[in-house]
Design a protein around this motif. Structure first.
Motif, mmCIF file in Angstrom:
data_model
loop_
_atom_site.group_PDB
_atom_site.id
_atom_site.type_symbol
_atom_site.label_atom_id
_atom_site.label_comp_id
_atom_site.label_asym_id
_atom_site.label_seq_id
_atom_site.Cartn_x
_atom_site.Cartn_y
_atom_site.Cartn_z
ATOM 1 N N LEU A 113 0.832 -1.203 0.000
ATOM 2 C CA LEU A 113 0.000 0.000 0.000
ATOM 3 C C LEU A 113 0.874 1.264 0.000
ATOM 4 O O LEU A 113 0.570 2.244 -0.680
ATOM 5 N N LEU B 213 0.432 4.169 -2.696
ATOM 6 C CA LEU B 213 0.104 5.541 -2.281
ATOM 7 C C LEU B 213 1.138 6.533 -2.786
ATOM 8 O O LEU B 213 0.804 7.600 -3.297
ATOM 9 N N ASP C 207 1.114 7.258 -6.448
ATOM 10 C CA ASP C 207 -0.043 8.069 -6.827
ATOM 11 C C ASP C 207 0.038 9.496 -6.247
ATOM 12 O O ASP C 207 -0.832 10.323 -6.479
ATOM 13 N N MET C 208 1.085 9.773 -5.456
ATOM 14 C CA MET C 208 1.190 11.063 -4.738
ATOM 15 C C MET C 208 1.276 12.238 -5.704
ATOM 16 O O MET C 208 1.992 12.181 -6.692
ATOM 17 N N LEU D 280 -2.135 12.852 -0.901
ATOM 18 C CA LEU D 280 -2.309 11.405 -1.012
ATOM 19 C C LEU D 280 -3.791 11.063 -1.105
ATOM 20 O O LEU D 280 -4.627 11.761 -0.510
ATOM 21 N N HIS D 281 -4.098 9.997 -1.830
ATOM 22 C CA HIS D 281 -5.480 9.517 -1.942
ATOM 23 C C HIS D 281 -5.518 8.033 -1.629
ATOM 24 O O HIS D 281 -4.613 7.300 -2.013
ATOM 25 N N LEU D 282 -6.605 7.624 -1.002
ATOM 26 C CA LEU D 282 -6.793 6.200 -0.738
ATOM 27 C C LEU D 282 -8.256 5.859 -0.967
ATOM 28 O O LEU D 282 -9.145 6.578 -0.506
ATOM 29 N N MET E 235 -7.697 0.562 -3.907
ATOM 30 C CA MET E 235 -6.268 0.445 -3.568
ATOM 31 C C MET E 235 -6.056 -0.578 -2.456
ATOM 32 O O MET E 235 -5.072 -1.326 -2.470
ATOM 33 N N THR F 163 -3.514 1.823 7.392
ATOM 34 C CA THR F 163 -3.201 3.166 6.884
ATOM 35 C C THR F 163 -2.557 4.055 7.947
ATOM 36 O O THR F 163 -2.064 5.124 7.629
ATOM 37 N N PHE G 75 -4.117 14.013 3.239
ATOM 38 C CA PHE G 75 -4.410 12.632 2.865
ATOM 39 C C PHE G 75 -5.935 12.481 2.802
ATOM 40 O O PHE G 75 -6.624 12.677 3.807
ATOM 41 N N LYS H 100 -8.945 10.043 2.469
ATOM 42 C CA LYS H 100 -9.291 8.613 2.577
ATOM 43 C C LYS H 100 -10.778 8.463 2.287
ATOM 44 O O LYS H 100 -11.616 8.962 3.040
#
Ligand code: AMP
Ligand code: MN
Length: 332
Positions: A209, A213, A216-217, A228-230, A234, A245, A263, A265
Motif C-alpha cells: 500500500l 500511495l 499516486d502522490m 495522497l489519496h486512498l 487500492m 493506513t 491525505f 481517505k
C-alpha cells in the motif's frame, strides 16, 4: 479558543477518583496510540487502587497495538445502555460525540484532553494544550493518586507519547516529555522494543500500500505540499485494510522539501476523511477547524461533507496558505 486549565483541575480529578468506586473509560473513535495508552495506563492505575474499571471504545485499535498489555479489556460498542458507574473518564476528546459511544450523556464526566477547542463538557475538565500527548496528563493523574509506575502503566504512557509526538517529531515536545519518558524507561520500558513494535510491525499488504500511495502522490506548491489519496480499490489491490493506513501520512514528510501532507481517505460508504500533517510552524489544525474538525498544529483531521472532487481544491488552497504562513516563523 479556551484557555489551558491549571493544576487545580488535577486536584479535583484526584479527589473525584479517590471518592468513587466504579469507572468507565473511553476515548475517541478510531483510537490511536495516545488514546489506547492513556486509557490503559489509567485503567491499570485504577486497578491498583482497587476500583472497578470498564473500557468502552467505538472502534478496535490497529493490529500493532493488540499485543500491548490489557488490550483484551477494551469492549468495542457503539453505545452503553446502562453505564451503572460513578464516573466516566473521557480522554482525548474535544467533545463527547468524538467518542462515537452513545449513552454517556448525563454521567459524571471527567474530561482529560490536550486538543485545542475542547468544549468543556465534563463535570471536571482538565485541558492542557501544552501536553505533547494526553498520556503526559494521565502520568500526572496517576502520580497525584500515588500509584507507582508499574511496567504496564509505564508501557502505556510511553506508547501514548511515542505515537502522539509522531515518534518525537512534532513541535510540542518539552523537557516534561522526556522527563516522563525517562521515568517510564526507568520503570522497565525498552524504547527499542517499543519503536519496533509500533513502527516496524507492518503487514506485507501495508508495504504494498505504501508503494501504491506514493506512486499516486501529487506534489503541489513547488513540492511543498504532498497530496495522497486512498480508496477501497487500492486496499483490495494491495491486500491491505483501513487499519494498515495508520502512520502512512508521515511518509511524504521524510522528503526535505515537503512541508505538509494532506491525505484523502475515501471509505466504502463514500465518506471522505481528511488527515493532515506538517513540519514546524505550519498550522494544519486551523485548516481542520475551518471544516469542523480539530487536532494539533502538526497533526489534524476532519470528515469532509461531499465528494473529494468537490472539496479538494479549496482544502489544498488552505494548506498552501498555511504553509506560506508557517514558513515565515520557521526555527533556524
Ligand atoms: P488523524 O489524522 O485522524 O490521525 O488525526 C490527527 C489529529 O487530529 C488527532 O489529534 C485527532 O484527534 C484529530 N482529529 C482528527 N479528526 C478529527 C475530527 N473530526 N474532529 C476533531 N479532531 C480530529
Ligand atoms: Mn493525543
Amino acid at each position: 479558543m479556551n484557555q489551558t486549565t491549571t493544576s487545580s483541575e488535577l486536584g479535583q480529578i484526584r479527589e473525584a477518583i479517590l471518592s468513587r468506586q466504579r469507572f468507565l473509560i473511553t476515548s475517541h473513535a478510531r483510537p490511536d496510540g495516545d488514546s489506547i495508552g492513556s486509557q490503559l495506563a489509567m485503567a491499570f492505575a485504577l486497578d491498583a487502587l482497587g476500583k472497578s474499571v470498564r473500557i468502552v471504545n467505538a472502534d478496535s485499535a490497529p493490529e500493532h497495538y493488540q499485543e500491548f498489555p490489557g488490550m483484551e479489556r477494551i469492549e468495542i460498542a457503539p453505545r452503553v445502555d446502562h453505564p451503572d458507574v460513578d464516573a466516566v473518564i473521557v480522554m482525548e476528546c474535544s467533545d463527547l460525540s468524538r467518542t462515537g459511544v452513545a449513552g454517556l450523556e448525563g454521567q459524571f464526566i471527567i474530561n482529560v484532553d490536550h486538543h485545542a477547542g475542547n468544549r468543556m463538557y465534563g463535570a471536571i475538565n482538565w485541558y492542557d494544550l501544552s501536553a505533547a500527548a494526553c498520556g503526559e496528563m494521565v502520568f500526572d493523574v496517576i502520580a497525584s493518586l500515588g500509584v507507582p509506575l508499574t511496567p504496564e502503566i509505564a508501557t502505556h504512557i510511553y506508547l501514548a507519547i511515542l505515537t502522539d509526538t509522531g515518534s518525537f517529531h512534532h513541535s510540542n515536545i518539552t523537557p516534561r516529555t522526556f522527563e516522563i519518558c525517562r521515568q517510564c524507561v526507568d520503570a522497565g520500558v525498552n524504547p527499542a522494543v517499543m519503536a519496533r513494535r509500533v513502527f516496524d510491525s507492518n503487514s506485507f499488504g501495508k508495504l504494498k500500500l505504501i508503494g501504491a500511495l506514493l506512486d499516486d502522490m501529487e506534489l503541489v506548491d513547488e513540492g511543498r505540499l504532498a497530496v495522497l489519496h486512498l480508496d477501497e480499490e487500492m486496499l483490495r489491490e494491495t491486500g491491505s485494510t483501513h487499519n494498515d493506513t495508520e502512520g502512512l501520512i508521515n511518509l511524504p514528510l521524510t522528503a526535505r522539501e515537503i512541508q505538509a501532507v494532506v491525505f484523502f481517505k475515501i471509505g466504502a460508504d463514500g465518506v471522505v476523511r481528511v488527515s493532515m500533517r506538517s513540519k514546524y510552524d505550519v498550522d494544519v489544525r486551523q485548516v481542520a477547524a475551518a471544516y469542523g474538525g480539530g487536532g494539533h498544529k502538526n497533526a489534524a483531521g476532519f470528515t469532509a461533507s461531499g465528494k473529494v472532487a468537490d472539496v479538494k481544491d479549496e482544502i489544498i488552497g488552505r494548506m498552501v496558505a498555511a504553509i506560506a504562513a508557517g514558513l515565515q516563523s520557521r526555527p533556524a
